[in-house]
Design an enzyme around this catalytic site. Structure first.
Site, PDB file in Angstrom:
ATOM      1  N   LYS A 164      12.815 -30.553 -49.601  1.00  0.00           N
ATOM      2  CA  LYS A 164      11.908 -31.413 -50.383  1.00  0.00           C
ATOM      3  C   LYS A 164      11.007 -30.552 -51.254  1.00  0.00           C
ATOM      4  CE  LYS A 164       7.867 -30.412 -48.209  1.00  0.00           C
ATOM      5  NZ  LYS A 164       6.851 -29.564 -48.792  1.00  0.00           N
ATOM      6  N   ASP A 199       6.150 -33.165 -41.715  1.00  0.00           N
ATOM      7  CA  ASP A 199       7.141 -33.431 -42.769  1.00  0.00           C
ATOM      8  C   ASP A 199       8.425 -34.068 -42.227  1.00  0.00           C
ATOM      9  OD1 ASP A 199       5.565 -32.332 -44.737  1.00  0.00           O
ATOM     10  OD2 ASP A 199       6.560 -30.379 -44.717  1.00  0.00           O
TER      11      ASP A 199
END
Ligand code: C5P
Length: 287
Positions: free
Chosen positions: A11, A136
């Site tokens: 990401k 995350d």
């Protein structure tokens, strides 16, 4: 089915704002997270007992320090299954880079084991396990762009847009996230993202505006320690990026490009000085 292969995308944070410090020691975040086409591949094979990790990457811990190990352990505890798994991690995402490499491997392990062992854990149950593994990890389960708030686990998926194209450069050092959060002084933040404006630009697919609204409040903290981050950012902009910022707590820097020739030239330029340079685009979920 004895074996499953899972794609685990990296990401980047297109915006990253820190709204405050929480009582639990974490920070209250507001960040737009975006999965990209730089992926690790996990091969999970059923085993009678034990969790074994192998990888093409020598630097990767094989034991309990690896989030994959922790994810598998949590899965077996939660489901009560007396079984094990062998995981081969084909590592392509740089480590300690602000790209959620470890988190996406953990999320992929949860998804893969749920499938492999037909455990039927619901998305909410998987989310609960992901929250225990790291801030995350919940985002990495959904593999789609989202506004993340809270510790990072409160997710609002964003509408799909056409692919964006990026150049990603990871300089040759690691950054420890806790250190950067510790050094961040909330009263000293000068430039924070206008997340609302970013989201409007996203809705309108106004790439120029979207790029100009990209800001990461952790960047000045990491750049103060490593001025190379600012140098990469400025060079990317001079080579045609609409804008370039650091991802997460760094040190990776990415730039948004609309001109693919400029993107290719910038790639060639950085390749002369850096080992870890990637031409990537938005990740498209296959399933
Ligand atoms: O949750 P995770 O273990 O990935 O977080 C790594 C570190 O990043 C935490 O120990 C904390 O120092 C910092 N962090 C934070 N606030 C968040 C997320 C992470 O302070 N929302």
């Amino acid at each position: 089915m004895d074996k499953i292969i899972i794609e685990a995308p990296a990401k980047i944070n297109l915006t990253l704002d820190v709204k405050g410090k929480r009582d639990d020691g974490y920070h209250e975040l507001e960040t737009v997270m975006h999965p990209i086409s730089l992926v690790d591949r996990l091969t999970l094979t059923k085993a009678d007992d034990d969790i074994r990790i192998e990888s093409n990457c020598e630097l990767l811990p094989r034991g309990k320090n690896n989030l994959v190990y922790q994810a598998a352990k949590l899965f077996f505890e939660k489901t009560g299954r007396r079984a094990g798994v062998n995981v081969f991690i084909e590592k392509n995402i740089p480590i300690g880079a602000g790209l959620a490499g470890g988190s996406t491997n953990a999320a992929g392990t949860l998804l893969g084991l749920n499938n492999l062992y037909q455990a039927h854990l619901s998305p909410e149950q998987l989310w609960g396990l992901a929250c225990q593994l790291g801030s995350d990890v919940p985002f990495c389960l959904i593999k789609t762009s989202a506004l993340a708030q809270g510790r990072g686990e409160v997710l609002s998926p964003l509408p799909k847009i056409d692919k964006l194209n990026f150049l990603l450069v990871k300089p040759d050092f690691h950054i420890a996230t806790p250190e950067i959060f510790k050094k961040l002084n909330l009263s000293e933040i000068e430039n924070s993202p206008d997340t609302k404006a970013f989201l409007i630009a996203w809705q309108e697919y106004d790439i120029i505006r979207l790029a100009s609204e990209m800001v990461n409040v952790l960047e000045p903290v990491s750049s103060a320690q490593h001025p190379e981050i600012s140098a990469i950012k400025n060079m990317m902009k001079s080579l045609g990026a609409l804008n370039a910022i650091m991802s997460g707590s760094g040190p990776s820097v990415f730039g948004v490009f609309t001109d693919l020739t400029q993107l290719k030239n910038a790639y060639q330029h950085f390749k002369q000085n850096y080992n870890e340079v990637f031409q990537v685009s938005s990740y498209v979920r296959r399933e």
